[in-house]
Design a protein around this motif. Structure first.
Motif, PDB file in Angstrom:
ATOM      1  N   ASN A 182       6.869  62.137  34.101  1.00  0.00           N
ATOM      2  CA  ASN A 182       7.873  62.526  35.028  1.00  0.00           C
ATOM      3  C   ASN A 182       8.588  61.078  35.502  1.00  0.00           C
ATOM      4  OD1 ASN A 182       7.652  65.124  34.664  1.00  0.00           O
ATOM      5  ND2 ASN A 182       6.611  65.683  36.686  1.00  0.00           N
ATOM      6  N   LEU A 183       7.694  60.408  35.980  1.00  0.00           N
ATOM      7  CA  LEU A 183       8.157  59.085  36.566  1.00  0.00           C
ATOM      8  C   LEU A 183       9.090  58.141  35.457  1.00  0.00           C
ATOM      9  CD1 LEU A 183       8.269  57.550  39.191  1.00  0.00           C
ATOM     10  CD2 LEU A 183       6.422  56.320  38.580  1.00  0.00           C
ATOM     11  N   ASP A 190      12.797  68.521  37.543  1.00  0.00           N
ATOM     12  CA  ASP A 190      13.973  67.482  37.553  1.00  0.00           C
ATOM     13  C   ASP A 190      13.807  66.549  36.450  1.00  0.00           C
ATOM     14  OD1 ASP A 190      14.823  68.270  40.013  1.00  0.00           O
ATOM     15  OD2 ASP A 190      13.748  66.745  41.161  1.00  0.00           O
ATOM     16  N   ALA A 191      12.854  66.087  36.150  1.00  0.00           N
ATOM     17  CA  ALA A 191      12.521  65.069  34.938  1.00  0.00           C
ATOM     18  C   ALA A 191      13.156  65.888  33.386  1.00  0.00           C
ATOM     19  CB  ALA A 191      11.057  64.618  34.576  1.00  0.00           C
ATOM     20  N   ASN A 205      13.454  55.438  34.206  1.00  0.00           N
ATOM     21  CA  ASN A 205      13.574  54.597  33.098  1.00  0.00           C
ATOM     22  C   ASN A 205      13.992  55.465  32.000  1.00  0.00           C
ATOM     23  OD1 ASN A 205      13.842  52.467  31.365  1.00  0.00           O
ATOM     24  ND2 ASN A 205      11.571  52.463  30.840  1.00  0.00           N
ATOM     25  N   MET A 206      15.223  56.347  32.122  1.00  0.00           N
ATOM     26  CA  MET A 206      15.589  57.269  31.104  1.00  0.00           C
ATOM     27  C   MET A 206      16.045  56.559  29.791  1.00  0.00           C
ATOM     28  SD  MET A 206      15.848  60.012  30.201  1.00  0.00           S
ATOM     29  CE  MET A 206      16.087  60.067  28.618  1.00  0.00           C
ATOM     30  N   GLU A 207      16.691  55.469  30.205  1.00  0.00           N
ATOM     31  CA  GLU A 207      17.071  54.154  28.983  1.00  0.00           C
ATOM     32  C   GLU A 207      16.047  54.024  28.000  1.00  0.00           C
ATOM     33  OE1 GLU A 207      19.197  50.161  28.435  1.00  0.00           O
ATOM     34  OE2 GLU A 207      20.282  51.530  29.959  1.00  0.00           O
ATOM     35  N   GLU A 267       6.857  65.890  25.203  1.00  0.00           N
ATOM     36  CA  GLU A 267       6.265  66.546  26.553  1.00  0.00           C
ATOM     37  C   GLU A 267       6.615  65.620  27.666  1.00  0.00           C
ATOM     38  OE1 GLU A 267       4.408  69.482  27.025  1.00  0.00           O
ATOM     39  OE2 GLU A 267       5.366  69.919  24.903  1.00  0.00           O
ATOM     40  N   VAL A 268       6.949  66.192  28.674  1.00  0.00           N
ATOM     41  CA  VAL A 268       7.342  65.241  29.994  1.00  0.00           C
ATOM     42  C   VAL A 268       6.157  65.809  31.044  1.00  0.00           C
ATOM     43  CG1 VAL A 268       8.959  64.941  31.906  1.00  0.00           C
ATOM     44  CG2 VAL A 268       9.769  65.388  29.648  1.00  0.00           C
ATOM     45  N   ASP A 269       5.436  64.924  31.390  1.00  0.00           N
ATOM     46  CA  ASP A 269       4.262  65.212  31.972  1.00  0.00           C
ATOM     47  C   ASP A 269       3.979  64.956  33.644  1.00  0.00           C
ATOM     48  OD1 ASP A 269       3.085  66.146  29.657  1.00  0.00           O
ATOM     49  OD2 ASP A 269       1.786  64.372  29.352  1.00  0.00           O
ATOM     50  N   GLY A 270       3.702  65.498  34.414  1.00  0.00           N
ATOM     51  CA  GLY A 270       3.637  65.563  35.583  1.00  0.00           C
ATOM     52  C   GLY A 270       2.130  65.330  36.163  1.00  0.00           C
ATOM     53  N   GLY A 271       1.779  65.086  37.257  1.00  0.00           N
ATOM     54  CA  GLY A 271       0.545  64.454  37.829  1.00  0.00           C
ATOM     55  C   GLY A 271      -0.728  65.416  37.077  1.00  0.00           C
ATOM     56  N   GLN A 272      -0.641  66.605  36.935  1.00  0.00           N
ATOM     57  CA  GLN A 272      -1.492  67.420  36.653  1.00  0.00           C
ATOM     58  C   GLN A 272      -2.202  67.068  35.217  1.00  0.00           C
ATOM     59  OE1 GLN A 272       1.644  68.431  36.878  1.00  0.00           O
ATOM     60  NE2 GLN A 272       2.003  69.926  35.281  1.00  0.00           N
TER      61      GLN A 272
END
Length: 136
Positions: free
Chosen positions: A102-103, A26-27, A108-110, A68-73
């Motif tokens: 990701n969060l 999604d992110a 906070n996309m802006e 890079e968009v990072d998830g928990g891993q």
């Protein structure tokens, strides 16, 4: 260092890149919506772009910037060690890496958008791109 060596979008990871594009998080999908079609300062970004044996989330060849968009891993010991190795490879190739969680992207996309823009040089003027004189 890279003379004669194909490091971008190698054939051996083409199918994996294709699968990753079809199964974006999604992110990644939210950020791609902001990066696609040269919306980020007029710069062209690609998603799931291969560099060496790595597949980046997003890459702008003209700026040599990976996003890079990072998830928990990515936040465990093993993930952080892998990311350091990956970033060192990119650094040797003259590529900068920008990382967001990701969060951050989802909540906070802006702020993410502003952070990315601060890292990019201003786009060339119409005159620099070979267009009409802007002073007229």
């Amino acid at each position: 260092m890279w003379d004669g060596m194909k490091i971008f979008n190698r054939q051996d990871n083409k199918e994996k890149r294709r699968k990753l594009r079809k199964s974006q998080t999604d992110a990644e999908r939210v950020l791609w919506h902001q990066l696609r079609n040269k919306q980020m300062g007029g710069y062209k970004f690609f998603r799931q772009y291969g560099i060496g044996s790595y597949i980046t989330d997003f890459y702008c060849p003209s700026l040599k910037v990976v996003i890079e968009v990072d998830g928990g891993q990515h936040y465990g010991e093993e993930g952080m060690a892998s990311d350091r190795q990956r970033e060192e490879f990119f650094k040797r190739a003259g590529i900068r890496v920008l990382r967001f969680s990701n969060l951050d992207v989802l909540k906070n996309m802006e702020g993410v958008f502003e952070s990315i823009q601060k890292q990019l040089p201003p786009p060339p003027s119409l005159k620099e791109r070979g267009g009409a004189d802007e002073s007229l």
